[in-house]
Motif scaffolding. Structure first.
Motif, short mmCIF file in Angstrom:
data_model
loop_
_atom_site.label_atom_id
_atom_site.label_comp_id
_atom_site.label_asym_id
_atom_site.label_seq_id
_atom_site.Cartn_x
_atom_site.Cartn_y
_atom_site.Cartn_z
N LEU A 179 0.81 -1.22 0.00
CA LEU A 179 0.00 0.00 0.00
C LEU A 179 0.85 1.27 0.00
O LEU A 179 0.40 2.32 -0.46
CB LEU A 179 -0.94 -0.01 1.20
N LYS A 183 0.10 3.84 -4.62
CA LYS A 183 -0.72 4.96 -4.19
C LYS A 183 -2.05 4.96 -4.95
O LYS A 183 -2.19 4.37 -6.02
CB LYS A 183 0.00 6.29 -4.45
N GLU A 184 -3.03 5.65 -4.38
CA GLU A 184 -4.33 5.75 -5.03
C GLU A 184 -4.29 6.88 -6.06
O GLU A 184 -4.44 8.05 -5.73
CB GLU A 184 -5.43 6.02 -4.00
N ALA A 287 -5.91 -1.13 -5.29
CA ALA A 287 -5.08 -0.22 -4.51
C ALA A 287 -4.83 1.09 -5.25
O ALA A 287 -4.67 2.14 -4.62
CB ALA A 287 -3.75 -0.89 -4.16
N ARG A 340 -9.99 0.95 -3.14
CA ARG A 340 -8.84 1.31 -2.32
C ARG A 340 -9.12 1.01 -0.85
O ARG A 340 -8.25 0.50 -0.12
CB ARG A 340 -8.49 2.79 -2.50
N GLU A 341 -10.32 1.32 -0.39
CA GLU A 341 -10.66 1.06 1.01
C GLU A 341 -10.59 -0.44 1.31
O GLU A 341 -10.09 -0.85 2.37
CB GLU A 341 -12.06 1.59 1.30
N GLU A 344 -6.96 -1.49 1.62
CA GLU A 344 -6.35 -1.05 2.87
C GLU A 344 -6.83 -1.88 4.06
O GLU A 344 -6.05 -2.20 4.96
CB GLU A 344 -6.68 0.43 3.11
N HIS A 345 -8.09 -2.25 4.07
CA HIS A 345 -8.66 -2.94 5.22
C HIS A 345 -8.36 -4.44 5.24
O HIS A 345 -8.31 -5.05 6.32
CB HIS A 345 -10.17 -2.73 5.27
N GLY A 348 -3.38 -5.49 3.26
CA GLY A 348 -2.06 -4.96 3.59
C GLY A 348 -1.14 -6.09 4.05
O GLY A 348 -1.55 -6.99 4.79
#
Length: 422
Positions: A179, A183-184, A287, A340-341, A344-345, A348
């Motif tokens: 992550l 990058k987003e 991501a 993306r969320e 991340e959740h 990772g």
């Protein structure tokens, strides 16, 4: 602290960077395990090396493949008294030909990271019945010879469980994504650019890229999409590059950063019609904050009910999904944010590695499973793994070997030396 020895090969490592899903997983997972305080080392089979592995944050050994297969006792010699808790391999042949022997010799638990259902992969690629059956024999034997089997998706986990493997020695660990690196960027709305990421020496990826260029782009033009473009990212054979190179198609080849290469993309696509396992390109797209259109094969292993994916297998329906997204920029941006969320959740490497470390500790503290390599199987293992045959046919051995059957490479603190055996 765990001591972990990973058995791998250099084929999918170029300039020190992993370029395929399996190698990326082993690199990222074990980099995170190293940062969490574990003593990780890699033993690499040298099938062509471009350098760069000296920058890895662990001690590495480089050995000629003939030595690995024919004289496994030399692996113990180069370890020089270091005794790992876990020996990890990602290939059934490695498990059976030297992994089980090595783990027993050094008193370690043997881990089979089963990245694909190999028989299903071969079947989907049109393999002969004989090749598929032999692959199934190897895979079953590798599972039964191991102390722990780690799969990347619940599909393969269920296959192993139904086959009778003890559930307490089975773990499902998904692919992850870096992550910090990825990058987003979000969808670029200037023009419709469909990005495809993959190692194009791998047949399912080559077929998918060809379908994108020859079937999906024309279907988009038929639907009135002005100037749709394909962005194909990844190492690619020269012949395939020539076949795909045409107006509206950008073929980057190997890139320093997938994250940067995805910045011009409007969406990530994966029209894959073969293979098995969990496709890391989906995580790259999520991501990056890109909307994703993919096939059922590409989505396998992901909880599709919870992910912002558009799924279609027919090129016409695939194109329909792309058109609907392109005509709704706000929906594309929202879909990208949701992706993306999710990355991340759930995906990772930090959290994935912590769980894997806990599983390794539990297996280390259990008695050995008692796995063995069937005696009647050993003579038949002189057949080379299908992936070696396939990639040799595509001239994928792009780099010279560093060591010979009488030498090995040792990398400590970034310093590489080539040594002879005692």
């Amino acid at each position: 602290m765990l001591k972990i020895l990973v058995l791998f090969d250099t084929l999918n490592v170029v300039g020190g960077r992993p370029i395929a899903g399996a190698s990326a997983r082993e690199y990222q997972l074990n980099r995170e395990l190293t940062e969490q305080g574990h003593d990780v080392r890699f033993m690499l089979g040298d099938v062509g090396c471009s350098g760069g592995w000296a920058g890895w944050p662990w001690r590495s050994y480089l050995m000629h493949y003939d030595t690995v297969y024919e004289q496994p006792q030399r692996m113990v010699e180069v370890l020089d008294g270091w005794s790992p808790d876990m020996v990890v391999a990602t290939d059934g042949y490695a498990i059976l030909m030297y992994g089980r022997w090595l783990a027993d010799r050094v008193g370690a638990r043997l881990v089979y990271e089963m990245h694909d259902d190999e028989p299903q992969l071969l079947r989907s690629l049109g393999g002969t019945d004989g090749d598929v059956d032999w692959s199934a024999v190897v895979q079953r034997a590798a599972v039964q010879a191991s102390d722990l089997v780690v799969t990347l998706s619940p599909v393969e986990a269920e296959l192993v469980r139904v086959g009778g493997f003890p559930p307490e020695r089975l773990h499902w660990s998904p692919m992850g994504v870096d992550l910090a690196e990825q990058k987003e960027s979000g969808p670029c709305l200037d023009e419709p650019v469909l990005a495809f990421v993959g190692n194009l020496y791998y047949e399912p990826n080559a077929r998918a890229a060809t379908a994108l260029v020859e079937r999906i782009l024309p279907a988009l033009r038929e639907r009135g999409t002005a100037d749709p473009r394909a962005l194909i990212i990844g190492r690619i054979p020269d012949e395939l590059r020539r076949e795909l190179s045409r107006p509206g198609v950008t073929v980057t080849g190997l890139v320093p950063s997938v994250a940067e290469a995805l910045v011009p993309a409007t969406m990530g696509v994966a029209p894959i019609d073969a293979g098995s396992g969990m496709k890391s390109k989906i995580l790259d797209y999520l991501a990056a904050g890109l909307p994703v259109v993919c096939s059922t094969h590409a989505a396998a292993g992901y909880p599709v009910d919870d992910l912002p994916l558009h799924i279609a297998d027919d090129p016409a329906r695939f194109a329909d999904h792309v058109v609907r997204l392109w005509r709704d920029p706000a929906a594309m941006v929202e879909m990208g944010h949701r992706g993306r969320e999710v990355a991340e959740h759930r995906y990772g490497w930090d959290s994935i590695a912590r769980v894997v470390g806990d599983v390794y500790r539990r297996i280390r503290d259990l008695p050995p499973a008692g796995g063995v390599v069937p005696g009647d199987l050993a003579p038949r293992l002189r057949h080379r793994p299908y992936w070696q045959v396939e990639l040799e046919a595509k001239d994928a051995w792009a780099f010279p070997r560093v060591v010979t059957a009488e030498t090995y490479g040792l990398c400590v603190d970034g310093q590489v030396s080539v040594r002879g055996y005692a």
